[in-house]
Design a protein around this motif. Structure first.
Motif, mmCIF file in Angstrom:
data_model
loop_
_atom_site.group_PDB
_atom_site.id
_atom_site.type_symbol
_atom_site.label_atom_id
_atom_site.label_comp_id
_atom_site.label_asym_id
_atom_site.label_seq_id
_atom_site.Cartn_x
_atom_site.Cartn_y
_atom_site.Cartn_z
ATOM 1 N N ARG A 141 -9.074 -7.371 2.411
ATOM 2 C CA ARG A 141 -8.050 -6.361 2.618
ATOM 3 C C ARG A 141 -6.896 -6.943 3.424
ATOM 4 N NH1 ARG A 141 -8.569 -0.350 5.424
ATOM 5 N NH2 ARG A 141 -6.621 0.456 4.573
ATOM 6 N N MET A 412 -3.834 0.935 -1.280
ATOM 7 C CA MET A 412 -3.655 2.359 -1.555
ATOM 8 C C MET A 412 -3.735 3.229 -0.305
ATOM 9 S SD MET A 412 -5.201 3.283 -5.243
ATOM 10 C CE MET A 412 -6.857 3.416 -4.625
ATOM 11 N N ARG A 413 -4.052 2.609 0.807
ATOM 12 C CA ARG A 413 -4.153 3.362 2.055
ATOM 13 C C ARG A 413 -3.332 2.657 3.115
ATOM 14 N NH1 ARG A 413 -5.629 6.312 -0.947
ATOM 15 N NH2 ARG A 413 -7.702 7.078 -1.460
ATOM 16 N N LYS A 414 -2.904 3.435 4.085
ATOM 17 C CA LYS A 414 -2.314 2.852 5.269
ATOM 18 C C LYS A 414 -3.302 1.839 5.815
ATOM 19 C CE LYS A 414 -1.620 6.275 7.799
ATOM 20 N NZ LYS A 414 -1.229 7.447 8.582
ATOM 21 N N SER A 415 -2.850 0.682 6.261
ATOM 22 C CA SER A 415 -3.832 -0.356 6.592
ATOM 23 C C SER A 415 -4.685 -0.007 7.799
ATOM 24 C CB SER A 415 -3.152 -1.710 6.775
ATOM 25 O OG SER A 415 -2.102 -1.601 7.690
ATOM 26 N N ALA A 417 -6.026 2.801 8.351
ATOM 27 C CA ALA A 417 -6.947 3.901 8.024
ATOM 28 C C ALA A 417 -8.130 3.331 7.249
ATOM 29 C CB ALA A 417 -6.232 4.956 7.193
ATOM 30 N N HIS A 418 -9.268 3.953 7.452
ATOM 31 C CA HIS A 418 -10.456 3.503 6.722
ATOM 32 C C HIS A 418 -10.200 3.588 5.226
ATOM 33 C CE1 HIS A 418 -13.282 3.443 10.139
ATOM 34 N NE2 HIS A 418 -12.411 4.285 10.642
ATOM 35 N N LEU A 419 -10.814 2.700 4.497
ATOM 36 C CA LEU A 419 -10.618 2.690 3.048
ATOM 37 C C LEU A 419 -11.964 2.768 2.345
ATOM 38 C CD1 LEU A 419 -8.869 2.055 0.456
ATOM 39 C CD2 LEU A 419 -9.329 -0.337 0.917
ATOM 40 N N GLU A 497 4.568 -1.466 6.101
ATOM 41 C CA GLU A 497 3.582 -0.614 5.439
ATOM 42 C C GLU A 497 3.651 -0.764 3.926
ATOM 43 O OE1 GLU A 497 4.250 3.379 6.792
ATOM 44 O OE2 GLU A 497 3.428 2.971 8.782
ATOM 45 N N HIS A 499 1.624 -0.051 1.686
ATOM 46 C CA HIS A 499 0.998 0.976 0.846
ATOM 47 C C HIS A 499 2.018 1.926 0.236
ATOM 48 C CE1 HIS A 499 1.480 3.388 4.513
ATOM 49 N NE2 HIS A 499 1.384 4.436 3.743
#
Length: 558
Positions: A141, A412-415, A417-419, A497, A499
């Motif tokens: 990631r 696909m997510r803010k880095s 934040a959990h994915l 960002e 995402h």
RNA sequence: GCGCCUGUAGCUCAGCUGGAUAGAGCAACAGCCUUCUAAGCUGUGGGCCAGAGGUUCGAAUCCUCUCAGGCGCGCCA
């Protein structure tokens, strides 16, 4: 487009000031945004409200003053409204939107690129996994985020250097070598106690086998020289594997972008690490206690002071950090970006202390934290016990879902934040899979273009098309979305960002597919076909450019 | 105990650095294939933005506290 309007509003405010209508002690930074609701125009600004609150006047009155002073020489503005608490809503003349199509045609694969980072040097360090095991999903990631960010910054005009810091000295690589040595002995039938905290993964056995193949089965495992060669052999093998995994993931570090701690910071003749500690000492921020050398990081916002040299005379990892960050600073970067796993957030304060203590502004340091990834298979988390070496590797995920889905999903997510990474979804060739949905829009347009060509219509030049034929709401909506692409890239670059780009591409695909479904592009009406084909091709260019920044392929057919 | 991150629709998440009536995708429900790819599309329902205060023209966004989850707090690397 946005810039032109901002300039017009600024002029109007200045005019108010000159005429004494407003004091405007502090010039507000004009924020132009896209209103949420249709009917509020194309852009809205809150400038009047900002000024009003400073001057104690009514926002709507201020807005009226500003609107009166607006002079639009370009004819870009069709209508101005004052709405709500004091917004100035701006409607752009439709003809002006069409210029966007011209811009896209002209810029081609550079559309979306800007020069906001002109003359600014940026260093972005990412992955930097220790060469003691293969890359796992968490590293992946960070790799996707770092690499995409580097692409976005380059496209925004920054002078970007990528870097991978190799932690190739000290206990960890030694333990790795020792682990290989253990497996080597085991391989040759020698019963030995495993070393403490050794690396248990299968890959260690593979390396031991390769070592035996190269050096034979009778090396003197007690000699220092051989022990060192175990370490070097294992480290080199893993670095080669890491490099290969990254390349298959679309991440390429050039030869000089691999930063070896051992070579660069512990060079026997110059010992940069010592020079760095000397600098701290000169600044008077170090002290001796309990036979150890400390850095008074608490003076710079850290929770506790940190040891640089332990009482056994070994440098700490933090000592290397000091030397490494000083090295980064001295290379003259304007911005230094570290992409770190979220489990390192406790290190931020001490790294910032390095900058402050040495007399540099720590604002130049940006840290992007990458939260953990949970792999899901059939809705259930895939267990990952790193301890016993059972972590899921990047290699496994690339092999299973492919590079494209993997990279896209990680973004696909803010880095921070959990994915949740749904392996089944990533493999699915269906519209609920976002990467598929976006790629398919590209493939679909390619298919249309091909079909048009078979019917004797090739992509026309901007001058050849009758833009008035693109008169549907959906078409204008597509054009407006295409127009915002450069702003999206700028936003990604300034906020770090990436995402936002994947969201944008999903949105664009999300308005294109319905448009396609409703309207036939290639028909007997040649003029209409040409206009729509041109629009489709513009969408194709933007999707392709966006995917290129993500380093996700844009297939012609699927 | 202290610090950082997170808490938004049934699920997974956006929300453009403080703006207008909080959005999308899944899932659910109801529909749509003589077509350039149905690998698609249209519509419907769904919300106390964890909770409570505060800051102001205006708060999901900023501040304080509480609750819940994750992570971090070594002379480890």
């Amino acid at each position: 487009m946005k810039d032109i309007i901002i300039a017009i509003i600024k002029d109007a405010i200045s005019a108010c000031k000159d005429k004494g209508l407003l004091t405007v002690a502090e010039f507000p930074s004009i924020i132009l945004e896209k209103p949420k609701r249709e009917g509020f125009g194309d852009f809205a600004t809150n400038a009047a409200m900002l000024i009003a609150s400073k001057e104690g006047k009514q926002p709507r009155k201020v807005a009226e003053l500003i609107v009166k002073e607006i002079s639009d020489k370009t004819g870009i503005i069709k209508k101005l409204d004052i709405a709500g608490p004091g917004f100035i809503n701006i409607l752009i003349d439709k003809n002006c939107w069409e210029r966007v199509l011209k811009d896209i045609e002209t810029a081609g694969n550079k559309y979306g690129h800007t020069d906001i980072g002109k003359d600014r040097k940026v260093l972005i360090e990412f992955v930097s996994a220790n060469p003691t095991g293969p890359l796992h999903i968490g590293h992946a990631r960070g790799a996707a985020v770092g690499d995409t960010l580097a692409n976005i910054l380059k496209a925004s005009g920054y002078d970007v250097t990528k870097e991978y810091y190799i932690n190739d000295r000290g206990v960890q690589v030694y333990t790795l070598g020792n682990s290989v040595r253990f497996r080597y002995l085991e391989l040759h039938g020698k019963e030995v106690e495993p070393p403490q905290d050794y690396y248990k993964g299968e890959y260690v056995k593979d390396i031991a086998r390769d070592f035996a193949a190269k050096y034979g089965s009778n090396v003197d495992v007690e000699s220092t020289e051989v022990i060192i060669s175990f370490v070097d052999f294992a480290k080199d093998a893993l670095l080669a594997q890491i490099q290969k995994d990254l390349e298959d993931f679309g991440v390429k570090f050039d030869k000089d972008e691999w930063f070896s701690e051992k070579e660069k910071l512990y060079d026997a003749s110059s010992m940069p690490v010592l020079q760095a500690l000397d600098k701290l000492e000169e600044k008077g921020v170090t002290f001796l206690e309990d036979d150890a050398m400390w850095f008074r990081t608490m003076d710079f916002g850290d929770d506790k002071n940190r040891v640089l040299i332990k009482k056994d005379r070994e440098f700490t990892y933090f000592a290397s950090d000091v030397a490494y960050h000083l090295n980064k600073i001295e290379r003259g970067f304007d911005t230094i970006i570290n992409v770190w796993g979220a489990d390192h957030h406790g290190y931020e304060a001490r790294i910032r202390a390095i900058f402050k203590a040495l007399g540099y502004d720590d604002k130049m340091l940006k840290i992007v934290f990458i939260q953990l990834v949970t792999l899901l298979r059939n809705g259930a988390p895939v267990p990952m016990g790193k301890r016993e070496g059972e972590f899921v590797t990047l290699r496994q995920v690339i092999d299973e879902v492919g590079k494209d889905a993997c990279r896209f999903f990680f973004l696909m997510r803010k880095s921070d934040a959990h994915l949740d990474f749904d392996l089944e979804l990533a493999k699915k060739q269906a519209p609920e899979n976002p990467v598929f949905y976006v790629q398919y829009a590209h493939a679909r347009i390619s298919s249309i273009i091909k079909h048009a060509k078979e019917n004797g219509i090739s992509i026309p030049a901007y001058e050849e098309i009758d833009l008035s034929l693109l008169n549907q709401d959906e078409e204008l909506a597509i054009i407006k979305t295409l127009a915002s692409f450069p702003d999206i890239i700028k936003g990604c670059a300034t906020s770090l960002e990436p995402h936002r780009l994947t969201f944008y591409l999903q949105e664009l695909a999300g308005i294109f597919h319905p448009y396609y479904n409703k309207n036939r592009v290639v028909t007997d009406n040649i003029e209409l076909s040409k206009a729509r084909l041109f629009l489709c091709n513009a969408v194709k260019i933007v999707i392709k450019n966006g995917l290129a920044l993500l380093n996700v392929s844009a297939p012609e057919e699927m």
